[in-house]
Design a protein around this motif. Structure first.
Motif, short mmCIF file in Angstrom:
data_model
loop_
_atom_site.label_atom_id
_atom_site.label_comp_id
_atom_site.label_asym_id
_atom_site.label_seq_id
_atom_site.Cartn_x
_atom_site.Cartn_y
_atom_site.Cartn_z
N THR A 442 -30.53 2.80 33.51
CA THR A 442 -30.39 3.71 32.49
C THR A 442 -29.60 4.49 32.04
O THR A 442 -29.29 5.61 31.01
N ILE A 443 -29.30 5.53 33.40
CA ILE A 443 -29.05 6.47 33.57
C ILE A 443 -27.33 6.32 32.59
O ILE A 443 -26.46 7.45 32.11
N ASP A 444 -26.25 5.05 33.27
CA ASP A 444 -25.31 4.90 32.30
C ASP A 444 -25.15 5.02 31.37
O ASP A 444 -24.23 5.08 30.51
N TRP A 445 -26.10 4.36 30.58
CA TRP A 445 -26.16 3.73 29.19
C TRP A 445 -26.36 5.31 28.22
O TRP A 445 -25.59 5.75 27.42
N LEU A 446 -27.40 5.91 29.05
CA LEU A 446 -27.89 6.91 28.17
C LEU A 446 -26.22 8.14 28.40
O LEU A 446 -26.10 8.81 27.73
N ASP A 447 -25.08 8.27 29.75
CA ASP A 447 -24.66 8.89 29.89
C ASP A 447 -23.32 8.90 28.20
O ASP A 447 -22.85 9.43 27.90
N GLU A 487 -37.68 11.30 36.58
CA GLU A 487 -37.54 12.99 36.63
C GLU A 487 -36.16 12.53 37.37
O GLU A 487 -35.32 13.73 36.51
N ARG A 488 -35.78 11.55 37.59
CA ARG A 488 -34.32 12.11 38.60
C ARG A 488 -33.26 11.48 37.08
O ARG A 488 -32.10 11.99 37.17
N ILE A 489 -34.03 10.85 36.20
CA ILE A 489 -33.27 10.44 34.73
C ILE A 489 -33.23 11.67 34.12
O ILE A 489 -32.34 12.72 34.22
N TRP A 490 -34.10 12.90 34.07
CA TRP A 490 -34.57 13.30 32.96
C TRP A 490 -33.63 15.18 34.12
O TRP A 490 -32.35 15.77 32.83
N LYS A 491 -33.51 15.32 35.18
CA LYS A 491 -33.06 16.15 35.69
C LYS A 491 -31.45 15.44 35.51
O LYS A 491 -30.70 16.70 35.88
N HIS A 492 -30.78 14.41 35.75
CA HIS A 492 -29.61 14.29 35.75
C HIS A 492 -28.93 14.80 34.70
O HIS A 492 -27.59 15.37 33.90
N LEU A 493 -30.24 14.17 33.40
CA LEU A 493 -29.45 14.56 32.11
C LEU A 493 -29.33 15.98 31.64
O LEU A 493 -28.39 16.90 30.80
#
Ligand code: GLA
Length: 709
Positions: A442-447, A487-493
């Motif tokens: 998910t992080i990958d496609w969002l980035d 939370e990890r994804i939102w933090k990453h963003l």
């Protein structure tokens, strides 16, 4: 703010402005809560409390004042922690081991008297705000696995001998944040959710208690708290009446009904935080405290601009005009119109992905639909940027439609049980975000999406609740891991794109909670943008959350409104839109020039007032819960100006007999002048008030007053 430890009394005190919080280690080494409320003068003030708590009148020990309740002998209140040790033992005996004070944070370490299990209680203060946050970190040093059958954030004790009234906010889709109040009496009231995520769609993880229901907006003591968590939560408010004493306490944290947390040897679990605060002057001041905490401590900061304190751009969003029925031509045609009315951010909502021309397809395939958008997403983004607007899109990363390439490739990625049909809600299933590999994907496609489409804004939606994750997955701790990964994804963003604006949406206000706020720049207040219903919705919302975050696909809503078909004049709708983060949802391709010009004027007026409106406290001067009208006062935090909003609908003849509306929170010695030229001192505005001539239906009025030198 001051945190102190008195080694003779083994007493901890946290002095936080008008609130003090105190607890001590008793003769058995256990932590006892002593005080939460208005400040004490000195350590000596605690001596009586200390002797009181050490031995009760009949000689038995006071087992009810546990600072982190673990099921001490004869304590029958809900425990904050329950465990199963590798040998099957289930009782705990937590005793004080050590502590550390590090500027604004106190950490007290407790250890079980037999098993190598430690609990660190963390107390964080926020300058002089009468509010602290509490959390616990539980570490398993046993050689085998320990199951945390329950791992709450904290227990807090209330002053004794009191009858309490509980206030909380609950509701449903389109009718969120309804204030609910009940007498506690003797017993337990449990506020809890078990939907996996989006608790606030049903119950906001918040409580407030006042003595015998006597506190008002302006007066009385209010003890309040909230969990910083979006997942399933439990707030247990209970009053035990023993030995003629009424003792109330609150234990709150992750809901153990849907989570057990397995801790391997050496592993730790950190609970979400529970904030607890104290207002000495009613619910209005409680809001001020919560606002200061949001503005100055928890909202995302950004890099280029201080996002926490910066105004929110005016949005034009394509959802209400066409829902899924969008194509490149329509989206390009909107751009000059959106620019004309003064929008600063252009948002494509749902419907842009491959095959997504209704809600049955497309979730999971995060590519633009090339048939309907032949030049791609970047083309539209560039056009919006060329027109001088920011650009953003909608996503719903946690979901997948069975009719999608993603699901066909990875049917095992959804939350499910092997022998059960996968129940659909809005034709979609939930990806198992408790899995780290799916989170990484998910992080990958969002980035990539954010970078490729040059996004300035991302609206993250979440539109269904869990099913088929029964006890079978309870032991895997799915619910907790799921939220940790979100939370990890939102933090990453936030870290990777500090200036990207993020909207937290979950079928409207499903995730309006303090767990998401540290990562979100805007909150979808509700999908219900009917401005008459908004009178109620906004009152509950603005009690808890700063209004500049209050969004939605179009809080200057189309008329008729899609929720209840109500037709409302534009002036009322734009005045309502000014109370939050303005977004226009009117179909500009169908607006005539008069409507476009009216919108342009309204947006321009809003922009002039916006710096003050979005750095303000909101006082609920007259409540739509009690009247067919609502009067809100937005007072700039430095008290130099305020805007009065009055909305009325369904007034009767006799409603003309209105009271004078007394303002709040002004500088009594300053002179304020209104837009219409009236001059009054802050004292007069607060002690005598303003009269408003509200009548009939769809009455709305705004007036700004500024201090003159
Ligand atoms: C949810 C959101 C709306 C809109 C739709 C799109 O209902 O709350 O604002 O984005 O989804 O499907």
């Amino acid at each position: 703010m001051k945190i102190t430890f008195n080694p003779d009394l083994k007493l901890f005190r946290l002095a936080c402005g008008e609130m003090e919080y105190g607890f001590a280690v008793n003769n058995d080494g256990q932590l006892m809560n002593l005080h939460w409320g208005a400040p004490m003068l000195s350590d000596r003030d605690y001596s009586l409390l200390l002797s009181d708590r050490a031995v009760m009148a009949n000689g038995s020990r006071d087992c009810n004042s546990g600072e982190y309740r673990f099921g001490a002998p004869f304590d029958y209140a809900a425990p904050a922690i329950r465990v199963r040790f590798p040998d099957g033992a289930e009782t705990l005996r937590l005793v004080y081991k050590s502590h550390e004070i590090d500027e604004d944070t106190l950490t007290v370490t407790l250890a079980d008297s037999f098993y190598p299990l430690e609990v660190r209680l963390v107390y964080k203060t926020f300058a002089d705000l009468p509010l602290i946050s509490r959390s616990a970190v539980i570490t398993n040093n046993c050689s085998g696995e320990v199951i945390l059958r329950s791992a709450m954030s904290a227990t807090v004790q209330l002053p004794r001998g009191v009858e309490w009234r509980l206030t909380h906010y609950a509701g449903e889709w389109g009718a969120e944040y309804e204030r609910q109040q009940s007498r506690l009496g003797q017993g337990r009231i449990v506020l809890e959710t078990s939907y996996l995520t989006d608790a606030a769609a049903h119950i906001v993880p918040f409580f407030a208690l006042d003595e015998e229901g006597r506190s008002t907006e302006t007066d009385g003591e209010v003890y309040f708290g909230a969990l910083q968590y979006s997942g399933d939560f439990k707030i247990i408010v209970e009053s035990q009446h023993t030995q003629l004493l009424k003792r109330a306490s609150v234990t709150a944290g992750v809901n153990d009904f849907t989570s057990e947390i397995p801790l391997a040897s050496g592993e730790s679990f950190e609970t979400p935080s529970l904030i607890v605060g104290f207002s000495n002057s009613g619910f209005g001041h409680m809001s001020e405290i919560l606002y200061d905490w949001q503005f100055d401590h928890i909202l995302p900061r950004g890099k280029k601009t201080d996002k926490a304190h910066a105004v929110r751009p005016v949005i034009y969003n394509t959802w209400y005009p066409y829902e899924f029925d969008i194509d490149e031509k329509k989206l390009i045609d909107f751009i000059p119109k959106a620019k004309y009315i003064g929008a600063e951010l252009y948002v494509i909502d749902d419907g842009w992905m491959k095959g997504r021309s209704n809600d049955k397809r497309g979730l999971g395939d995060w590519f633009i639909d090339e048939e309907r958008f032949p030049h791609g997403l970047r083309y539209i983004s560039d056009k919006a940027h060329e027109a001088g607007m920011m650009f953003g899109i909608w996503v719903e990363p946690e979901m997948v439609n069975p009719d999608s390439d993603l699901y066909r490739a990875h049917p095992d990625w959804v939350l499910s049980e092997p022998n059960r049909e996968r129940s659909l809600m809005r034709t979609q299933l939930i990806l198992d975000m408790s899995r780290d590999d799916i989170t990484d994907w998910t992080i990958d496609w969002l980035d990539r999406l954010i970078e490729d489409a040059k996004l300035d804004y991302l609206k993250w939606d979440m539109n269904r609740e869990a099913s088929e994750i029964g006890l079978y997955q309870l032991e895997r701790g799915v619910a907790v891991k799921y939220m940790k990964n979100i939370e990890r994804i939102w933090k990453h963003l936030n870290e990777k794109f500090p200036d990207l604006l993020l909207e937290n949406c979950a079928s409207g206000g499903g995730r309006a909670d303090y767990g998401m706020l540290p990562y979100a720049d805007r909150v979808n207040r509700s999908d219900n943008a009917d401005p008459i219903d908004v009178m109620l919705l906004h009152e509950g919302y603005s009690t808890l959350f700063v209004p500049k975050l209050a969004g939605g696909a179009g809080n200057v809503s189309p008329s008729p409104n899609y929720v209840n078909r109500r037709v409302v004049p534009l002036e009322y709708r734009v005045n309502s839109g000014m109370t939050g983060s303005m977004s226009v949802g009117v179909n500009l391709l169908k607006s005539d020039q008069t409507e476009l010009d009216a919108l342009r004027d309204a947006v321009s007026r809003f922009k002039q007032l916006r710096p003050a409106l979005q750095d303000a406290y909101v006082y609920r001067i007259a409540s739509a819960n009690e009247h067919p009208y609502s009067v809100l006062q937005y007072t700039k935090r430095d008290r130099s100006q305020f805007t009065l909003f009055a909305f009325a609908h369904g007034m009767h003849q006799w409603d003309k007999q209105l009271p004078r509306f007394r303002m709040r929170g002004l500088d009594p010695n300053a002179v304020y002048v209104s837009e219409s030229g009236n001059r009054l001192s802050g004292a007069a505005l607060m002690n005598s008030g303003i009269s408003l001539n509200m009548f009939g239906d769809y009455y709305s009025h705004t007036e700004t007053w500024r201090v003159i030198d």
